[in-house]
Design a protein around this motif. Structure first.
Motif, PDB file in Angstrom:
ATOM      1  N   ASP A 101       0.830  -1.211   0.000  1.00 33.61           N
ATOM      2  CA  ASP A 101       0.000   0.000   0.000  1.00 33.61           C
ATOM      3  C   ASP A 101       0.858   1.252   0.000  1.00 33.61           C
ATOM      4  O   ASP A 101       0.595   2.210  -0.711  1.00 33.61           O
ATOM      5  CB  ASP A 101      -0.918   0.011   1.231  1.00 33.61           C
ATOM      6  CG  ASP A 101      -1.996  -1.067   1.130  1.00 33.61           C
ATOM      7  OD1 ASP A 101      -2.079  -1.698   0.074  1.00 33.61           O
ATOM      8  OD2 ASP A 101      -2.725  -1.263   2.126  1.00 33.61           O
ATOM      9  N   ALA A 102       1.899   1.241   0.832  1.00 26.34           N
ATOM     10  CA  ALA A 102       2.654   2.469   1.015  1.00 26.34           C
ATOM     11  C   ALA A 102       3.662   2.697  -0.108  1.00 26.34           C
ATOM     12  O   ALA A 102       3.858   3.823  -0.540  1.00 26.34           O
ATOM     13  CB  ALA A 102       3.367   2.449   2.367  1.00 26.34           C
TER      14      ALA A 102
ATOM     15  N   LEU B 193      -5.848  -4.922  -7.471  1.00 28.35           N
ATOM     16  CA  LEU B 193      -7.182  -4.814  -6.873  1.00 28.35           C
ATOM     17  C   LEU B 193      -7.095  -4.549  -5.374  1.00 28.35           C
ATOM     18  O   LEU B 193      -7.759  -3.668  -4.835  1.00 28.35           O
ATOM     19  CB  LEU B 193      -7.960  -6.112  -7.152  1.00 28.35           C
ATOM     20  CG  LEU B 193      -9.410  -6.117  -6.674  1.00 28.35           C
ATOM     21  CD1 LEU B 193     -10.212  -5.012  -7.376  1.00 28.35           C
ATOM     22  CD2 LEU B 193     -10.071  -7.477  -6.943  1.00 28.35           C
ATOM     23  N   ARG B 194      -6.213  -5.333  -4.702  1.00 30.57           N
ATOM     24  CA  ARG B 194      -6.101  -5.175  -3.254  1.00 30.57           C
ATOM     25  C   ARG B 194      -5.612  -3.770  -2.893  1.00 30.57           C
ATOM     26  O   ARG B 194      -6.152  -3.095  -2.031  1.00 30.57           O
ATOM     27  CB  ARG B 194      -5.131  -6.221  -2.706  1.00 30.57           C
ATOM     28  CG  ARG B 194      -5.096  -6.275  -1.194  1.00 30.57           C
ATOM     29  CD  ARG B 194      -4.095  -7.290  -0.708  1.00 30.57           C
ATOM     30  NE  ARG B 194      -2.735  -6.818  -0.899  1.00 30.57           N
ATOM     31  CZ  ARG B 194      -1.662  -7.595  -0.783  1.00 30.57           C
ATOM     32  NH1 ARG B 194      -1.789  -8.877  -0.522  1.00 30.57           N
ATOM     33  NH2 ARG B 194      -0.467  -7.095  -0.968  1.00 30.57           N
ATOM     34  N   ARG B 195      -4.581  -3.333  -3.634  1.00 27.55           N
ATOM     35  CA  ARG B 195      -4.032  -2.018  -3.336  1.00 27.55           C
ATOM     36  C   ARG B 195      -5.059  -0.926  -3.643  1.00 27.55           C
ATOM     37  O   ARG B 195      -5.174   0.068  -2.919  1.00 27.55           O
ATOM     38  CB  ARG B 195      -2.768  -1.827  -4.161  1.00 27.55           C
ATOM     39  CG  ARG B 195      -1.990  -0.581  -3.805  1.00 27.55           C
ATOM     40  CD  ARG B 195      -0.509  -0.697  -4.135  1.00 27.55           C
ATOM     41  NE  ARG B 195       0.196   0.483  -3.683  1.00 27.55           N
ATOM     42  CZ  ARG B 195       0.542   1.484  -4.491  1.00 27.55           C
ATOM     43  NH1 ARG B 195       0.274   1.432  -5.780  1.00 27.55           N
ATOM     44  NH2 ARG B 195       1.161   2.542  -3.996  1.00 27.55           N
ATOM     45  N   ALA B 196      -5.829  -1.146  -4.722  1.00 26.45           N
ATOM     46  CA  ALA B 196      -6.849  -0.165  -5.090  1.00 26.45           C
ATOM     47  C   ALA B 196      -7.882  -0.022  -3.975  1.00 26.45           C
ATOM     48  O   ALA B 196      -8.229   1.090  -3.563  1.00 26.45           O
ATOM     49  CB  ALA B 196      -7.527  -0.594  -6.383  1.00 26.45           C
ATOM     50  N   PHE B 197      -8.333  -1.158  -3.448  1.00 26.79           N
ATOM     51  CA  PHE B 197      -9.291  -1.105  -2.333  1.00 26.79           C
ATOM     52  C   PHE B 197      -8.685  -0.378  -1.146  1.00 26.79           C
ATOM     53  O   PHE B 197      -9.278   0.511  -0.558  1.00 26.79           O
ATOM     54  CB  PHE B 197      -9.678  -2.533  -1.909  1.00 26.79           C
ATOM     55  CG  PHE B 197     -10.798  -3.122  -2.734  1.00 26.79           C
ATOM     56  CD1 PHE B 197     -11.988  -2.418  -2.908  1.00 26.79           C
ATOM     57  CD2 PHE B 197     -10.674  -4.379  -3.313  1.00 26.79           C
ATOM     58  CE1 PHE B 197     -13.033  -2.976  -3.647  1.00 26.79           C
ATOM     59  CE2 PHE B 197     -11.702  -4.934  -4.047  1.00 26.79           C
ATOM     60  CZ  PHE B 197     -12.894  -4.233  -4.222  1.00 26.79           C
TER      61      PHE B 197
ATOM     62  N   ASP C 108      -6.580  -5.564 -11.946  1.00 26.61           N
ATOM     63  CA  ASP C 108      -6.261  -6.984 -11.894  1.00 26.61           C
ATOM     64  C   ASP C 108      -5.701  -7.330 -10.516  1.00 26.61           C
ATOM     65  O   ASP C 108      -5.389  -6.451  -9.714  1.00 26.61           O
ATOM     66  CB  ASP C 108      -5.217  -7.335 -12.956  1.00 26.61           C
ATOM     67  CG  ASP C 108      -5.840  -7.297 -14.345  1.00 26.61           C
ATOM     68  OD1 ASP C 108      -7.092  -7.290 -14.413  1.00 26.61           O
ATOM     69  OD2 ASP C 108      -5.075  -7.248 -15.320  1.00 26.61           O
ATOM     70  N   LEU C 109      -5.530  -8.643 -10.286  1.00 23.76           N
ATOM     71  CA  LEU C 109      -4.956  -9.058  -8.999  1.00 23.76           C
ATOM     72  C   LEU C 109      -3.514  -8.560  -8.867  1.00 23.76           C
ATOM     73  O   LEU C 109      -3.008  -8.345  -7.778  1.00 23.76           O
ATOM     74  CB  LEU C 109      -5.015 -10.586  -8.847  1.00 23.76           C
ATOM     75  CG  LEU C 109      -6.428 -11.134  -8.606  1.00 23.76           C
ATOM     76  CD1 LEU C 109      -6.397 -12.640  -8.486  1.00 23.76           C
ATOM     77  CD2 LEU C 109      -7.060 -10.513  -7.355  1.00 23.76           C
ATOM     78  N   LYS C 110      -2.856  -8.384 -10.022  1.00 19.94           N
ATOM     79  CA  LYS C 110      -1.514  -7.807  -9.987  1.00 19.94           C
ATOM     80  C   LYS C 110      -1.541  -6.458 -10.688  1.00 19.94           C
ATOM     81  O   LYS C 110      -2.323  -6.256 -11.622  1.00 19.94           O
ATOM     82  CB  LYS C 110      -0.527  -8.738 -10.692  1.00 19.94           C
ATOM     83  CG  LYS C 110      -0.169  -9.937  -9.837  1.00 19.94           C
ATOM     84  CD  LYS C 110       1.068 -10.663 -10.315  1.00 19.94           C
ATOM     85  CE  LYS C 110       1.428 -11.723  -9.295  1.00 19.94           C
ATOM     86  NZ  LYS C 110       1.964 -12.937  -9.895  1.00 19.94           N
TER      87      LYS C 110
END
Lengths: 219, 444, 131
Positions: A100-101, C103-107, C93-95
């Motif tokens: 994230d960071a 996707l995770r980072r976007a959330f 995408d997942l990456k």
């Protein structure tokens, strides 16, 4: 609590990384300079071959006589140190923070495995504590600092475990987890946790002395 | 923290320590400790003390610890705790009583055998830390009196036993004469410039073990070695100053020894069956003088015998029949890696070698080395009680048939004789040279 | 007695089913939404993040849909367009691909990033990913 957490996970995280890295470099370099000034002969003894021969024997479980003499201690200490080292680096939640960071992707342990590894560290800490209190030869050497170090190392794992399972007061344990983790990190260069920094060098020196001067094994 | 009551028999009165301690002031103690820690000492002291995690895994390495029913005060790290650790923690502010105890521990409860360095996961060298304590007590003038007397002898006569300059060649000529009755053409060549080998021994050999010179002369002559011995000071390779912490004197002794060999223009120095002297000329003294390795190659007796037998220069008439066992001396085995060569020699001259356990690098110390036996009669029982485990080890190998105990080191030899007598082992303690002399072919 | 036992049993079964429905099934309508649909993650390691859409936006005073349901074209945010008709995973995408975050980072950036910026709202993992 939010403000505190923000401070701990923000500025203090930076501080703790800087203290850890700069402190470690300072300790290692100042020792290196001290060797150059006072014990130059050490450089003449050092040998890559014998350094790694010795290190290899002492990072391989049961490769030394003393490890075979204390099988429970050997298994515990290897499990403890491996989990202590790998869990924080490859924990998914920590990886997410890096991602994230800084958009840095780290391979991550499955949560279930990381959970077990955390328990291994905590159990190892309990074992060391019992050993310290029970065995006369260890108790005799023990000072208050030994207990504090043990607590300091176990605390981030214990609080992290409680926080992960969201037991009791999640936000409290999460905050405490970050704080204790940072304290441990910053303590490494300046307490006897510095064996993390120096052990490879003391091992390498003894390995070199035994190998290149004494022509004998040191395990 | 100290929850162990001192045993009544524990402190031994030593004139050297007592008289030195009487002259101490707190300021002098502090100044001296800080001098050694901060000026003479370097990274090793700091790193070792900072790295030790007080795990206690070194304890079982120490024969004192094992022999005292696992009393933690005798564990290597326990000894550091009671001496250098405390000095560092209190920044040199320790008192006279503390220093007396520290002097006793460092000088007489550690043989500097370095077995513990093989048991510490970090390879922390407790023997070195004990040497640092000895250095401090030397500078404070509180070395045990008997070993200090030998250091005085070194300082005055350049040998350990007050052998006078005229007594030395006299003794050699006496032994030459004795040996000529057995081997009529035998010579002990003195001052022969350009010989291949200078043979050097320790002070006690001319003083009270002259038969060892006799045996060496027979061996050299039988093998046809081009050898010599100096007629001047510098013949003694021993070094008690290394053990008292008198590094300056150690340097003087070693310089004289090497310079004597250089004056005689020999190719190498062969030394008798002595461990501590090997440590001094091979490892410690040379480094103090600034040489990484000895300036003239050093060959210990074990290696010399090995070469002679391997090259066929010595023939064995009849092998030694009584089953033998070998005590691996710390200084030539853990300190010089000669354990396999020693076994080769012993198998060549003896019918039956029965190993004691542990052996090689892991052998238990004799409890005499490191200058402890040189601290003299006051500490004789400390040595014997401190090495019960050696007696147990020897009883075990005796039960498996061994009758002769070979100890290729003077200190080990004397220490094991004491163990032998006190515990009633009734083994024959011998040097390799004793047996070699007995079994070799001696040409006319 | 028997009647009462039947009643209890039925009640327990119904409550269990209801709670499973509430917890597990993604709810289509936004007004009923209680958590972020994590169905695009394959085998998610954490519970779906708690998110009550309307309550959140009311509290956070968010009117424009494209505050979250944004549209990027050629790496630039397009004003006045929104993407609530699409799934986040359609773009993320997942990456990570190029500059488009995973996707995770976007959330995480969308939720925690905003909470961090305005200084309100949950920021610790377990505050959203409740056990």
């Amino acid at each position: 609590m939010d403000a505190l957490y923000r401070f701990l996970s923000g500025p203090l995280a930076w501080v703790s990384f800087v203290v850890f890295i700069a402190g470690s470099l300072y300790r290692l370099l100042s020792m290196g300079f001290l060797v150059r000034r006072k014990e130059k002969f050490i450089f003449s003894v050092m040998s890559w071959k014998y350094s790694f021969r010795s290190i290899f024997h002492w990072i391989t479980p049961f490769a030394s006589v003393n490890m075979r003499r204390h099988p429970v201690m050997t298994i515990t200490t290897f499990a403890f140190h491996i989990c202590l080292f790998l869990t924080p680096i490859f924990l998914l939640a920590h990886g997410v923070l890096w991602d994230d960071a800084f958009n840095i992707h780290l391979w991550a342990l499955p949560n279930g495995l990381a959970d077990i590894m955390t328990l291994v560290v905590i159990a190892g800490g309990v074992f060391f504590l019992c050993r310290r209190m029970k065995l006369a030869e260890v108790r005799y050497l023990t000072t208050l600092s030994d207990y504090l170090l043990l607590i300091m190392v176990a605390a981030p794992f214990l609080t992290g475990f409680i926080a992960y399972h969201q037991w009791i007061d999640y936000r409290f344990f999460m905050t405490l987890h970050v704080l204790t983790g940072e304290i441990m990190l910053m303590a490494i260069p300046f307490t006897r946790l510095s064996h993390m920094l120096f052990a490879p060098f003391t091992r390498a020196y003894m390995g070199s002395e035994f190998g290149s001067v004494r022509h004998a094994r040191d395990w | 923290m100290d929850n162990m009551a001192a045993k009544p028999d524990e402190t031994i009165l030593d004139e050297g320590i007592e008289k030195g301690a009487a002259l101490l002031t707190d300021e002098r103690i502090e100044k001296t400790i800080l001098r050694v820690l901060n000026t003479e000492g370097g990274a090793r002291i700091k790193v070792y003390v900072d790295t030790c995690v007080h795990c206690g895994l070194c304890a079982e390495a120490c024969h004192y610890y094992l022999s005292h029913d696992n009393d933690p005060r005798f564990s290597p790290a326990g000894k550091v705790r009671q001496t250098l650790g405390e000095m560092i923690a209190r920044k040199g502010k320790v008192d006279r009583e503390f220093m007396k105890k520290a002097a006793e521990i460092a000088a007489t409860q550690c043989n500097l055998c370095k077995r513990c360095a093989m048991y510490c996961p970090f390879g922390i060298d407790v023997a070195y830390l004990m040497s640092v304590v000895r250095r401090i007590t030397h500078l404070l003038g509180m070395t045990p009196q008997y070993i200090q007397a030998t250091a005085h002898s070194h300082s005055v006569s350049m040998n350990q036993m007050w052998v006078r300059e005229d007594e030395w060649p006299d003794t050699l000529q006496w032994q030459e004469e004795e040996a000529r009755s057995e081997m009529p053409k035998l010579r002990i060549p003195l001052e022969k410039e350009g010989a291949d080998i200078m043979y050097s021994v320790i002070g006690p050999e001319p003083k009270f073990q002259a038969q060892l010179l006799y045996q060496a002369a027979i061996l050299m002559n039988a093998a046809g070695v081009n050898w010599t011995m100096p007629a001047t000071p510098g013949w003694d390779n021993s070094d008690m100053a290394m053990f008292t912490g008198d590094s300056e004197l150690m340097g003087r002794i070693k310089r004289q020894h090497f310079e004597t060999a250089a004056r005689l223009k020999v190719k190498k120095i062969v030394m008798g069956e002595c461990g501590h002297a090997f440590r001094s000329v091979y490892d410690t003294g040379n480094r103090w003088l600034g040489w990484k390795i000895p300036p003239i190659p050093i060959v210990h007796a074990i290696e010399f015998y090995y070469d002679l037998i391997k090259e066929g220069r010595i023939k064995i008439a009849q092998k030694y029949a009584e089953p033998v066992t070998l005590h691996d001396p710390c200084n030539v085995v853990r300190g010089g890696g000669l354990h396999e060569k020693a076994r080769y020699v012993i198998r060549a001259i003896c019918d039956n070698l029965i190993e004691m356990h542990p052996n090689r690098e892991h052998n238990y110390c004799c409890c005499a080395g490191g200058g402890v036996i040189n601290c003299g009669p006051p500490y004789k029982m400390a040595r014997i009680n401190g090495n019960r485990v050696k007696a147990e080890q020897l009883f075990a190998v005796k039960a498996r048939g061994a009758r002769t105990l070979i100890a290729p080191c003077h200190n080990c030899h004397s220490g094991l004789e004491d163990i032998n007598h006190y515990y009633g082992l009734e083994m024959n303690v011998k040097f390799i040279g004793d047996i070699l002399y007995q079994v070799m072919e001696k040409p006319e | 007695m028997k009647k009462r036992r039947c009643f209890y049993l039925t009640a327990v079964v119904v409550m269990t089913l209801m709670s499973i429905c509430c917890w597990r099934l993604p709810v289509a309508a936004q007004e009923n939404m209680t958590s972020v649909d994590n169905g695009d993650f394959g085998r998610p390691e954490r519970t779906p993040s708690i998110f009550r859409h309307d309550a959140h936006n009311e509290k956070a005073k968010i009117d424009a849909c494209n505050t979250c349901h944004h549209v990027y074209k050629d790496g630039k945010l397009v004003d006045n367009e929104s993407s609530e008709d699409r799934r986040c995973a359609d773009c993320h995408d997942l990456k990570a691909v190029g500059k488009t975050p995973s996707l995770r980072r976007a959330f995480h950036l969308r939720c925690v990033g905003c909470h961090e910026k305005i200084g309100r709202g949950p920021i610790m993992c377990g505050e959203c990913h409740k056990k």
